[in-house]
Design an enzyme around this catalytic site. Structure first.
Site, mmCIF file in Angstrom:
data_model
loop_
_atom_site.group_PDB
_atom_site.id
_atom_site.type_symbol
_atom_site.label_atom_id
_atom_site.label_comp_id
_atom_site.label_asym_id
_atom_site.label_seq_id
_atom_site.Cartn_x
_atom_site.Cartn_y
_atom_site.Cartn_z
ATOM 1 N N ARG A 96 13.755 34.678 2.931
ATOM 2 C CA ARG A 96 12.827 34.014 2.011
ATOM 3 C C ARG A 96 13.587 33.216 0.948
ATOM 4 N NH1 ARG A 96 9.403 38.480 -0.537
ATOM 5 N NH2 ARG A 96 11.431 39.453 -0.395
ATOM 6 N N ASN A 134 6.911 37.375 3.238
ATOM 7 C CA ASN A 134 7.043 38.289 4.361
ATOM 8 C C ASN A 134 5.662 38.748 4.795
ATOM 9 O OD1 ASN A 134 9.842 38.277 4.381
ATOM 10 N ND2 ASN A 134 10.037 40.138 3.185
#
Length: 93
Positions: free
Chosen positions: A17, A35
């Site tokens: 990320r 996520n």
């Protein structure tokens, strides 16, 4: 343009990320990355087609320590981009 990305593989617990955030911010894209409980990473990004293609190349390559097995891409309607601000990581805090 606005696109939705779903990245499968070893993409959680490896800084993926943060990698996506850095790449997208450098490209000046709006959107977010997060996520999913399924082990995938989801991303929505808005910007020019050229900049989105650069992001897609980065997503396919992945971060150090990650492994991208599959990248699904869907175009969204332009109105979806109006809700997006500067690129951010959702659920990181």
């Amino acid at each position: 343009m606005v696109r939705h990305y779903l990245v499968s593989g070893r993409v959680q617990g490896v800084g993926f990320r943060w990698f996506v955030h850095r790449e997208a911010a450098e490209l000046g894209l709006d959107g977010w990355v997060r996520n999913l409980q399924t082990g995938e990473v989801e991303c929505v990004a808005a910007g020019s087609e050229a900049k989105l293609e650069e992001l897609e190349a980065a997503l396919r390559k992945g971060s150090r320590g990650s492994r991208v097995d599959r990248l699904q891409i869907h175009d969204l309607v332009e109105a979806e981009g109006e809700k997006l601000g500067p690129f951010q990581i959702e659920g990181a805090w």
